[in-house]
Design an enzyme around this catalytic site. Sequence first.
Site, mmCIF file in Angstrom:
data_model
loop_
_atom_site.group_PDB
_atom_site.id
_atom_site.type_symbol
_atom_site.label_atom_id
_atom_site.label_comp_id
_atom_site.label_asym_id
_atom_site.label_seq_id
_atom_site.Cartn_x
_atom_site.Cartn_y
_atom_site.Cartn_z
ATOM 1 N N HIS A 1 7.760 -25.442 12.909
ATOM 2 C CA HIS A 1 8.796 -26.075 12.089
ATOM 3 C C HIS A 1 10.017 -26.308 12.961
ATOM 4 C CE1 HIS A 1 11.666 -26.881 8.873
ATOM 5 N NE2 HIS A 1 12.478 -26.042 9.501
ATOM 6 N N LYS B 1 0.828 -1.209 0.000
ATOM 7 C CA LYS B 1 0.000 0.000 0.000
ATOM 8 C C LYS B 1 0.863 1.260 0.000
ATOM 9 C CE LYS B 1 -3.859 -2.305 2.241
ATOM 10 N NZ LYS B 1 -4.764 -2.325 3.396
#
Length: 126
Positions: free
Chosen positions: A92, A6
């Site tokens: 993970h 943006k």
Amino acid sequence: TFVAIKPDGVQRGLCGEVMKFIQPMKQHYLDLKDMPFYAGLCKYMSSGPVFAMVWEGEGIVKMMLGETNPADSKPGSIRGDFCINIGRNIIHGSDTVENAKMEVALWFKPEEFVTYTEKAKAWVYE
């Protein structure tokens, strides 16, 4: 998915910082690039913030995380207590010491680590 940085991000010069987040994720899972789930994995792992950490301990990290497939994880492990699906197993962990070294180098700079001597280690490990 369409993604746009943006105007406030562009004006603040953050385009490069946003891309730095996406590129390590693809590189992190590069060994899986030929797998049918690779694109979906990269999309999922880039869909929001991650909290990256480095843990250490002889044999304890894998036990704390649990198995990759939560159904195979023991109660009391992170995946055993909080996960039900292999594709959304919330955490993970490097599978080998070699991969851990590569992954740590990908995500962290050497100066981001604190060097310390753990005094109790000599009393815990032989």
